[in-house]
Design an enzyme around this catalytic site. Structure first.
Site, short mmCIF file in Angstrom:
data_model
loop_
_atom_site.label_atom_id
_atom_site.label_comp_id
_atom_site.label_asym_id
_atom_site.label_seq_id
_atom_site.Cartn_x
_atom_site.Cartn_y
_atom_site.Cartn_z
N ALA A 90 2.81 -7.51 -7.03
CA ALA A 90 3.34 -6.22 -7.82
C ALA A 90 2.82 -5.59 -8.83
CB ALA A 90 4.84 -6.73 -8.19
N ASP A 91 2.82 -4.29 -9.08
CA ASP A 91 2.49 -3.62 -10.09
C ASP A 91 3.29 -2.50 -10.42
OD1 ASP A 91 -0.26 -3.82 -11.68
OD2 ASP A 91 0.16 -1.72 -11.33
N GLN A 92 3.21 -1.94 -11.78
CA GLN A 92 3.87 -1.05 -12.20
C GLN A 92 3.13 0.24 -12.84
OE1 GLN A 92 6.81 -1.34 -15.59
NE2 GLN A 92 8.29 -0.88 -13.99
#
Length: 214
Positions: A90-92
């Site tokens: 996951a990344d933001q």
């Protein structure tokens, strides 16, 4: 990456064997999965995020594409050794008026971030990727828009004093589930996306694959 073998991380006692690896050291993402009742292993998957972002920005890539790429790279780091286990990366990304923001490296960086976002609306883009046997089998992108109220210099000082090093763990120098709630005048979008993971979509996918109960 440390020499962790996901297959050797069996739970003690009568706990069921985990069927998911979280390729992240993020406390917020781990807390979301734990709160949703998932049995998983959290392992670091370190990549050079700065180099990836710089390269993709030079190619005029969209921020959502960057988030997906970083999430996939993290999952790929562990997937080749994970066998049958699903690996979640996951990344933001945080974007305000076309500018990409990174996690602050220091208190001064956090102050600069808050000053830049004060009185403005920004977008959070959270991407999640699941890989099995080195292949991407699912991904999702969540978006949220947050409007930060105008912040005085005195308030920023007091906020940084109270929040401490926690401001260094998130891209916007805030945690909405904590003191960060005081920063905003309006929040639009999914709560879990703001915390860093499109959780509802992930749970639906995992149910479809039999990773969790239906």
């Amino acid at each position: 990456m440390a020499d962790h073998d996901p297959q050797d991380q069996a739970p003690p006692g009568d706990m069921p064997e985990p069927r998911l690896i979280l390729a992240s050291e993020s406390p917020a993402r781990a807390a979301m999965l734990r709160g949703a009742g998932l049995n998983f292993i959290a392992l670091p998957a370190r990549i050079d995020e700065t180099a990836v972002k710089e390269a993709m920005q030079a190619e005029a890539a969209a921020p959502e594409d960057v988030a997906v790429m970083l999430a996939e790279m993290k999952a790929r780091r562990l997937s080749a050794r994970a066998g049958r286990l699903a690996v979640l990366g996951a990344d933001q990304m945080l974007v305000a008026d076309g500018r990409w923001f990174d996690k602050p490296a220091s208190r001064d960086d956090a102050r600069a971030t808050l000053e830049a976002l004060s009185g403005r609306r920004h977008e959070l883009i959270s991407a999640a990727v699941v890989m099995v046997d080195g292949n991407r089998v699912w991904h999702a992108i969540g978006r949220a828009r947050l409007t930060m109220r105008p912040l005085s210099a005195t308030f920023i000082d007091h906020y940084l004093d109270r929040a401490g090093d926690d401001v260094l763990t998130s891209v916007g120098a805030y945690q909405l589930e904590g003191l960060g709630a005081q920063l905003f005048s309006k929040v639009e979008g999914d709560y879990f996306t703001i915390l860093g993971l499109p959780l509802i979509e992930l749970l639906d996918f995992l149910r479809g694959r039999g990773v969790i109960e239906t």
